[in-house]
Design a protein around this motif. Sequence first.
Motif, mmCIF file in Angstrom:
data_model
loop_
_atom_site.group_PDB
_atom_site.id
_atom_site.type_symbol
_atom_site.label_atom_id
_atom_site.label_comp_id
_atom_site.label_asym_id
_atom_site.label_seq_id
_atom_site.Cartn_x
_atom_site.Cartn_y
_atom_site.Cartn_z
ATOM 1 N N GLY A 1 1.197 -1.215 0.141
ATOM 2 C CA GLY A 1 0.145 0.076 0.462
ATOM 3 C C GLY A 1 0.869 1.269 -0.072
ATOM 4 O O GLY A 1 0.242 2.375 0.124
ATOM 5 N N ARG A 2 1.958 1.266 -0.254
ATOM 6 C CA ARG A 2 2.784 2.277 -0.376
ATOM 7 C C ARG A 2 4.007 2.463 -1.250
ATOM 8 O O ARG A 2 4.793 1.666 -1.325
ATOM 9 C CB ARG A 2 3.961 2.459 0.977
ATOM 10 C CG ARG A 2 5.093 3.853 1.620
ATOM 11 C CD ARG A 2 4.897 3.399 2.783
ATOM 12 N NE ARG A 2 6.533 4.796 2.561
ATOM 13 C CZ ARG A 2 8.031 4.714 3.621
ATOM 14 N NH1 ARG A 2 7.943 3.352 4.139
ATOM 15 N NH2 ARG A 2 8.673 5.345 2.837
ATOM 16 N N ARG A 3 3.834 3.444 -1.759
ATOM 17 C CA ARG A 3 4.572 3.951 -3.038
ATOM 18 C C ARG A 3 5.487 4.845 -3.142
ATOM 19 O O ARG A 3 4.591 5.683 -2.665
ATOM 20 C CB ARG A 3 3.703 3.613 -4.118
ATOM 21 C CG ARG A 3 4.115 3.595 -5.639
ATOM 22 C CD ARG A 3 3.664 4.282 -7.460
ATOM 23 N NE ARG A 3 2.645 5.009 -7.700
ATOM 24 C CZ ARG A 3 1.705 5.291 -8.227
ATOM 25 N NH1 ARG A 3 1.749 4.554 -9.346
ATOM 26 N NH2 ARG A 3 1.470 6.852 -8.046
ATOM 27 N N GLU A 4 6.755 5.151 -3.465
ATOM 28 C CA GLU A 4 7.511 6.076 -3.601
ATOM 29 C C GLU A 4 8.114 5.837 -4.911
ATOM 30 O O GLU A 4 8.498 5.220 -5.860
ATOM 31 C CB GLU A 4 8.913 5.943 -2.359
ATOM 32 C CG GLU A 4 8.614 5.803 -0.970
ATOM 33 C CD GLU A 4 9.816 5.179 -0.318
ATOM 34 O OE1 GLU A 4 10.684 5.058 -0.910
ATOM 35 O OE2 GLU A 4 9.152 5.302 1.859
ATOM 36 N N MET B 1 12.511 10.712 -5.523
ATOM 37 C CA MET B 1 11.769 11.853 -5.736
ATOM 38 C C MET B 1 10.638 12.431 -4.680
ATOM 39 O O MET B 1 10.195 13.040 -4.422
ATOM 40 C CB MET B 1 11.352 12.423 -7.111
ATOM 41 C CG MET B 1 11.763 11.983 -7.911
ATOM 42 S SD MET B 1 11.556 11.869 -10.036
ATOM 43 C CE MET B 1 9.525 11.147 -10.069
ATOM 44 N N ASP B 2 10.832 11.854 -3.098
ATOM 45 C CA ASP B 2 9.329 12.129 -2.360
ATOM 46 C C ASP B 2 10.759 13.270 -1.468
ATOM 47 O O ASP B 2 11.752 13.318 -1.838
ATOM 48 C CB ASP B 2 9.737 10.911 -1.519
ATOM 49 C CG ASP B 2 8.061 9.544 -2.532
ATOM 50 O OD1 ASP B 2 7.895 10.388 -3.055
ATOM 51 O OD2 ASP B 2 8.825 8.498 -1.856
ATOM 52 N N ASP B 3 9.356 14.068 -0.327
ATOM 53 C CA ASP B 3 10.551 15.355 0.077
ATOM 54 C C ASP B 3 11.066 14.371 0.974
ATOM 55 O O ASP B 3 11.604 13.417 1.728
ATOM 56 C CB ASP B 3 9.282 15.030 1.065
ATOM 57 C CG ASP B 3 8.254 16.314 0.299
ATOM 58 O OD1 ASP B 3 8.428 16.717 -0.745
ATOM 59 O OD2 ASP B 3 7.489 16.714 0.982
ATOM 60 N N GLY B 4 12.805 15.278 1.359
ATOM 61 C CA GLY B 4 12.805 14.240 2.219
ATOM 62 C C GLY B 4 14.890 13.620 1.823
ATOM 63 O O GLY B 4 14.568 13.319 0.699
ATOM 64 N N PRO B 5 15.810 13.618 2.040
ATOM 65 C CA PRO B 5 16.876 12.929 1.254
ATOM 66 C C PRO B 5 16.292 10.619 1.794
ATOM 67 O O PRO B 5 15.199 10.826 2.373
ATOM 68 C CB PRO B 5 17.545 12.804 2.636
ATOM 69 C CG PRO B 5 17.253 13.449 3.949
ATOM 70 C CD PRO B 5 16.377 13.897 3.852
ATOM 71 N N ASP B 6 16.829 10.309 0.659
ATOM 72 C CA ASP B 6 16.209 8.782 0.510
ATOM 73 C C ASP B 6 17.092 8.216 1.653
ATOM 74 O O ASP B 6 17.980 8.775 3.130
ATOM 75 C CB ASP B 6 16.716 8.372 -0.501
ATOM 76 C CG ASP B 6 17.566 7.990 -0.882
ATOM 77 O OD1 ASP B 6 18.672 8.589 -0.512
ATOM 78 O OD2 ASP B 6 17.306 8.049 -2.857
ATOM 79 N N PHE B 7 16.617 6.487 1.949
ATOM 80 C CA PHE B 7 17.573 5.750 2.668
ATOM 81 C C PHE B 7 19.295 6.492 2.735
ATOM 82 O O PHE B 7 20.106 6.083 3.704
ATOM 83 C CB PHE B 7 17.419 4.575 2.915
ATOM 84 C CG PHE B 7 17.750 3.319 3.488
ATOM 85 C CD1 PHE B 7 17.567 3.603 5.030
ATOM 86 C CD2 PHE B 7 19.275 2.570 2.758
ATOM 87 C CE1 PHE B 7 18.491 2.304 5.570
ATOM 88 C CE2 PHE B 7 19.678 1.624 4.238
ATOM 89 C CZ PHE B 7 19.267 2.174 4.780
ATOM 90 N N TYR B 8 19.337 6.650 1.339
ATOM 91 C CA TYR B 8 21.186 6.288 1.680
ATOM 92 C C TYR B 8 21.667 8.124 1.213
ATOM 93 O O TYR B 8 22.547 8.292 1.193
ATOM 94 C CB TYR B 8 21.571 6.221 -0.161
ATOM 95 C CG TYR B 8 21.523 4.448 -0.230
ATOM 96 C CD1 TYR B 8 22.500 3.602 0.249
ATOM 97 C CD2 TYR B 8 20.383 3.728 -0.676
ATOM 98 C CE1 TYR B 8 21.640 2.595 0.534
ATOM 99 C CE2 TYR B 8 19.960 2.586 -0.593
ATOM 100 C CZ TYR B 8 20.828 1.741 -0.167
ATOM 101 O OH TYR B 8 20.323 0.378 0.113
#
Length: 107
Positions: A59-62, A90-97
């Motif tokens: 249910g979660r798409r990034e 492309m989501d808000d804030g930095p990604d996991f890396y």
Amino acid sequence: MVNIGDTVRVRFDLSKIGGMDAFQKKLRTANRPESVEKYPIGHAVGVVVGKGYTYPSPGRRESFAIVRFSAGQVVCGIYDVSRMSIAVSMDDGPDFYGKRIVDIKTI
């Protein structure tokens, strides 16, 4: 909205890159014993060559963009991204890396 062919600036937080702990410790003790514990944050410019989605949980798409960097791109003199293609969230804030797109300029 990021489109294929856009020139983007990507921000890197080098604390999230694998192996940077050991490299930073070695650099600190060998060259700059007075350096602080904080990792450098730098930028590189690349072109969006693809886009896609990842599903980290049901249910979660990034969304992400594949960014191709040109020659001579070294972030903070430590991390060479020259001619690399890297997936960037492309989501808000930095990604996991620890990277994210900060500027978009269509050519």
